[in-house]
Design a protein around this motif. Structure first.
Motif, PDB file in Angstrom:
ATOM      1  N   ARG A 117      -0.295 -10.420   0.649  1.00 36.23           N
ATOM      2  CA  ARG A 117       0.434  -9.382   1.489  1.00 36.23           C
ATOM      3  C   ARG A 117       1.746  -9.259   0.921  1.00 36.23           C
ATOM      4  NH1 ARG A 117      -3.174  -5.492   2.847  1.00 36.23           N
ATOM      5  NH2 ARG A 117      -4.698  -6.127   4.457  1.00 36.23           N
ATOM      6  N   ALA A 118       2.395 -10.355   0.912  1.00 39.93           N
ATOM      7  CA  ALA A 118       3.763 -10.311   0.482  1.00 39.93           C
ATOM      8  C   ALA A 118       4.131 -10.032  -0.977  1.00 39.93           C
ATOM      9  CB  ALA A 118       4.318 -11.647   0.673  1.00 39.93           C
ATOM     10  N   MET A 119       2.935 -10.406  -1.861  1.00 46.13           N
ATOM     11  CA  MET A 119       3.266  -9.410  -3.144  1.00 46.13           C
ATOM     12  C   MET A 119       3.196  -7.969  -3.200  1.00 46.13           C
ATOM     13  SD  MET A 119       1.079 -12.075  -5.643  1.00 46.13           S
ATOM     14  CE  MET A 119       1.036 -11.092  -6.801  1.00 46.13           C
ATOM     15  N   GLU A 120       2.297  -7.504  -2.564  1.00 51.36           N
ATOM     16  CA  GLU A 120       2.042  -6.033  -2.753  1.00 51.36           C
ATOM     17  C   GLU A 120       3.069  -5.564  -1.954  1.00 51.36           C
ATOM     18  OE1 GLU A 120      -1.796  -4.636  -1.323  1.00 51.36           O
ATOM     19  OE2 GLU A 120      -2.765  -5.329  -3.164  1.00 51.36           O
ATOM     20  N   ASN A 121       3.736  -6.115  -1.042  1.00 51.05           N
ATOM     21  CA  ASN A 121       4.752  -5.303  -0.189  1.00 51.05           C
ATOM     22  C   ASN A 121       5.909  -4.751  -1.169  1.00 51.05           C
ATOM     23  OD1 ASN A 121       6.619  -4.659   2.197  1.00 51.05           O
ATOM     24  ND2 ASN A 121       7.710  -6.402   1.197  1.00 51.05           N
ATOM     25  N   VAL A 122       6.246  -5.770  -2.201  1.00 47.82           N
ATOM     26  CA  VAL A 122       7.352  -5.773  -3.134  1.00 47.82           C
ATOM     27  C   VAL A 122       6.811  -4.460  -3.996  1.00 47.82           C
ATOM     28  CG1 VAL A 122       8.844  -6.640  -4.903  1.00 47.82           C
ATOM     29  CG2 VAL A 122       7.992  -7.949  -2.891  1.00 47.82           C
ATOM     30  N   VAL A 123       5.786  -4.560  -4.569  1.00 46.83           N
ATOM     31  CA  VAL A 123       5.464  -3.474  -5.458  1.00 46.83           C
ATOM     32  C   VAL A 123       5.189  -1.985  -4.818  1.00 46.83           C
ATOM     33  CG1 VAL A 123       4.704  -5.174  -7.196  1.00 46.83           C
ATOM     34  CG2 VAL A 123       3.076  -4.197  -5.575  1.00 46.83           C
ATOM     35  N   ASP A 124       4.987  -2.084  -3.382  1.00 45.49           N
ATOM     36  CA  ASP A 124       4.768  -0.784  -3.067  1.00 45.49           C
ATOM     37  C   ASP A 124       6.039   0.143  -2.832  1.00 45.49           C
ATOM     38  OD1 ASP A 124       4.027   1.091  -1.191  1.00 45.49           O
ATOM     39  OD2 ASP A 124       3.502  -0.118   0.497  1.00 45.49           O
ATOM     40  N   ALA A 125       6.203   0.955  -3.786  1.00 47.39           N
ATOM     41  CA  ALA A 125       7.639   1.731  -3.323  1.00 47.39           C
ATOM     42  C   ALA A 125       7.442   2.757  -2.336  1.00 47.39           C
ATOM     43  CB  ALA A 125       7.793   2.460  -4.882  1.00 47.39           C
ATOM     44  N   ALA A 126       6.382   3.227  -1.874  1.00 46.84           N
ATOM     45  CA  ALA A 126       6.299   4.114  -0.822  1.00 46.84           C
ATOM     46  C   ALA A 126       6.849   3.537   0.609  1.00 46.84           C
ATOM     47  CB  ALA A 126       4.755   4.505  -0.600  1.00 46.84           C
ATOM     48  N   THR A 156      11.921  -0.401 -11.638  1.00 46.58           N
ATOM     49  CA  THR A 156      10.650  -0.962 -12.387  1.00 46.58           C
ATOM     50  C   THR A 156      10.055  -1.883 -11.060  1.00 46.58           C
ATOM     51  OG1 THR A 156      11.472  -0.588 -14.599  1.00 46.58           O
ATOM     52  CG2 THR A 156       9.806  -2.074 -14.197  1.00 46.58           C
ATOM     53  N   ASN A 157       8.913  -1.929 -10.880  1.00 45.70           N
ATOM     54  CA  ASN A 157       8.067  -2.675 -10.262  1.00 45.70           C
ATOM     55  C   ASN A 157       7.050  -3.177 -10.892  1.00 45.70           C
ATOM     56  OD1 ASN A 157       9.814  -1.709  -8.110  1.00 45.70           O
ATOM     57  ND2 ASN A 157       8.102  -0.959  -6.711  1.00 45.70           N
ATOM     58  N   GLY A 158       6.797  -4.518 -10.664  1.00 43.37           N
ATOM     59  CA  GLY A 158       5.575  -5.136 -11.279  1.00 43.37           C
ATOM     60  C   GLY A 158       5.270  -6.463 -10.792  1.00 43.37           C
ATOM     61  N   TRP A 159       4.053  -6.855 -11.226  1.00 42.78           N
ATOM     62  CA  TRP A 159       3.446  -8.095 -10.776  1.00 42.78           C
ATOM     63  C   TRP A 159       3.037  -8.846 -11.933  1.00 42.78           C
ATOM     64  CZ3 TRP A 159      -1.613  -8.674 -12.812  1.00 42.78           C
ATOM     65  CH2 TRP A 159      -2.252  -7.405 -12.906  1.00 42.78           C
ATOM     66  N   TYR A 160       2.987 -10.263 -11.723  1.00 38.86           N
ATOM     67  CA  TYR A 160       2.664 -11.391 -12.856  1.00 38.86           C
ATOM     68  C   TYR A 160       1.696 -12.457 -12.280  1.00 38.86           C
ATOM     69  CZ  TYR A 160       6.450  -9.176 -15.225  1.00 38.86           C
ATOM     70  OH  TYR A 160       7.748  -8.503 -16.013  1.00 38.86           O
ATOM     71  N   LEU A 161       0.478 -12.496 -12.445  1.00 41.18           N
ATOM     72  CA  LEU A 161      -0.318 -13.368 -12.029  1.00 41.18           C
ATOM     73  C   LEU A 161       0.205 -14.807 -12.118  1.00 41.18           C
ATOM     74  CD1 LEU A 161      -3.694 -11.847 -13.417  1.00 41.18           C
ATOM     75  CD2 LEU A 161      -2.690 -11.979 -11.197  1.00 41.18           C
ATOM     76  N   PRO A 162       0.226 -15.671 -11.262  1.00 45.01           N
ATOM     77  CA  PRO A 162      -0.894 -15.186 -10.019  1.00 45.01           C
ATOM     78  C   PRO A 162       0.065 -14.776  -8.903  1.00 45.01           C
ATOM     79  CG  PRO A 162      -0.162 -17.497 -10.166  1.00 45.01           C
ATOM     80  CD  PRO A 162       0.572 -17.156 -11.296  1.00 45.01           C
ATOM     81  N   ASN A 163       1.289 -14.789  -8.744  1.00 45.74           N
ATOM     82  CA  ASN A 163       1.915 -14.808  -7.420  1.00 45.74           C
ATOM     83  C   ASN A 163       3.300 -14.469  -7.693  1.00 45.74           C
ATOM     84  OD1 ASN A 163       3.137 -17.078  -8.621  1.00 45.74           O
ATOM     85  ND2 ASN A 163       3.288 -17.869  -6.611  1.00 45.74           N
ATOM     86  N   VAL A 164       3.785 -13.719  -8.814  1.00 47.12           N
ATOM     87  CA  VAL A 164       5.136 -13.191  -9.083  1.00 47.12           C
ATOM     88  C   VAL A 164       5.193 -11.950  -8.996  1.00 47.12           C
ATOM     89  CG1 VAL A 164       7.271 -13.414 -10.601  1.00 47.12           C
ATOM     90  CG2 VAL A 164       5.463 -15.405 -10.462  1.00 47.12           C
ATOM     91  N   VAL A 165       6.260 -11.221  -8.354  1.00 46.38           N
ATOM     92  CA  VAL A 165       6.628  -9.909  -8.245  1.00 46.38           C
ATOM     93  C   VAL A 165       7.961  -9.613  -8.679  1.00 46.38           C
ATOM     94  CG1 VAL A 165       4.943  -9.062  -6.583  1.00 46.38           C
ATOM     95  CG2 VAL A 165       6.921  -9.885  -5.849  1.00 46.38           C
ATOM     96  N   LYS A 166       8.170  -8.363  -9.401  1.00 43.86           N
ATOM     97  CA  LYS A 166       9.275  -8.157 -10.013  1.00 43.86           C
ATOM     98  C   LYS A 166       9.950  -6.888  -9.516  1.00 43.86           C
ATOM     99  CE  LYS A 166      11.395  -6.826 -14.481  1.00 43.86           C
ATOM    100  NZ  LYS A 166      11.297  -6.456 -15.958  1.00 43.86           N
TER     101      LYS A 166
END
Length: 376
Positions: free
Chosen positions: A149-158, A217-227
């Motif tokens: 949930r914390a990860m998806e929050n960061v990549v969620d621009a909306a 630029t939003n992104g995720w890197y497995l397993p738990n990193v968000v940019k």
């Protein structure tokens, strides 16, 4: 929670020549810096009676259990049992799991799994760390929510115009244009056009101009990193959130923020303050989300085109679950001490030594005879 990945479990600058407890994937580990400067990582559960090695001491470069003084080398083998009389050997099963360690980008990364070296996923590449034009700040906090949930929050621009208001988003222009996701085997990212608010405070005073739109630029890197890469009028701010699963419902977030503007030490406090303010706005929403855990069924929640990055993550996650990389109930075991529960994540030594692969696994709850099944 996913095994067989490199996890950033601690900042390098806090690891010293003494035992230190860290928790990831529901398992406790003990780490320490050896005299040659390298870092060791073992399961924080003595095989004898389940004592926490992190409460022990170092004898040269070995960690000694605080309960009975058993000493373990950094490869997990026990080399001394003080209660043994002279001449008595040490059982082969007297060992604990040891995990490979790499120090990179100011972080201590532990490989939590048992895949051979050539089959392990890579550590995410963070080019800014070695770029002298960028300066880094480090910050951490604990979130009472699932790490996904914390990860998806960061990549969620909306969510930015509503959760962050005029601090980061623009409530008057909340639209998210369609964007293209660039995806590899272990990551995905997208350039998203946003309508930013006018910068305030120190950044506002020094900003040369106001931008009507900005590419983030939003992104995720497995397993738990968000940019999150924000292109400001006066420079770039790039943040990497390492969402470390303490348990299913608790996350340690270790954040590294890079900036190529105001790179003097004098601006560090201001940069951390801004990062913290944005994060605390997210915390309220993320900790209140229901269901607490990310659904396994993609159709269980409604998705829009603006959710493309989250959809890409959930699909890749399901592929890894199907491949057996998910930690489940079979990975929760119990030691000899009543009610001493722990998660056992297999280490490479289990694969390298098949005859010992099950030898040092603790007993399952309610079963005092058969060894627990490891998280294979």
């Amino acid at each position: 929670m996913l095994k067989n990945f490199w996890y950033a479990i601690e900042f390098s600058h806090v690891v010293e020549h003494r035992p230190r407890k860290v928790t990831c994937l529901g398992q406790d580990f003990v780490i320490w810096r050896r005299r040659d400067g390298s870092v060791a990582c073992l399961s924080d559960l003595c095989v004898h009676r389940g004592g926490a090695l992190s409460l022990g001491t170092l004898v040269e470069d070995r960690v000694a259990c605080p309960y009975h003084g058993w000493e373990y080398e950094s490869d997990g083998t026990c080399v001394k049992i003080p209660a043994n009389p002279p001449g008595r050997g040490i059982p082969k099963k007297a060992r604990v799991d040891a995990y490979p360690i790499v120090e990179k980008y100011g972080l201590v990364w532990a490989y939590l799994g048992d895949l051979p070296e050539d089959k392990r996923p890579p550590i995410p590449h963070m080019a800014e760390h070695d770029d002298p034009s960028f300066r880094a700040v480090y910050w951490q906090t604990v979130v009472e929510a699932n790490y996904e949930r914390a990860m998806e929050n960061v990549v969620d621009a909306a969510h930015t115009p509503f959760v962050h208001g005029t601090a980061f988003g623009n409530p008057d222009k909340p639209e998210i244009p369609d964007y293209e996701v660039t995806q590899g085997e272990w990551h995905a990212e997208a350039d998203i056009l946003l309508n930013p608010p006018a910068p305030k405070g120190l950044w506002g005073m020094l900003s040369p101009k106001r931008l009507d739109t900005v590419v983030v630029t939003n992104g995720w890197y497995l397993p738990n990193v968000v940019k999150l890469h924000i292109r400001l009028p006066f420079g770039d701010l790039i943040m990497y959130d390492h969402n470390i699963p303490i348990s299913q419902g608790r996350t340690m977030v270790k954040l590294v923020g890079y900036r190529n503007f105001f790179t003097g030490k004098w601006a560090d406090r201001n940069a951390v303050k801004r990062i913290q303010r944005i994060f605390e706005q997210d915390r309220v929403v993320v900790e209140s989300q229901r269901p607490e855990l990310l659904p396994f069924d993609l159709a269980a929640e409604l998705h829009l085109r603006s959710d493309a990055l989250q959809i890409a993550y959930r699909r890749r996650r399901q592929e890894l679950i199907d491949d057996g990389w998910w930690l489940g109930g079979d990975d929760i075991v119990m030691g000899d001490v009543p009610r001493r529960e722990a998660t056992v994540i297999p280490s490479p030594a289990r694969r390298d030594n098949p005859e010992l692969a099950r030898a040092w696994v603790h007993k399952t709850r309610g079963d005092s005879h058969e060894p627990a099944r490891s998280a294979e």
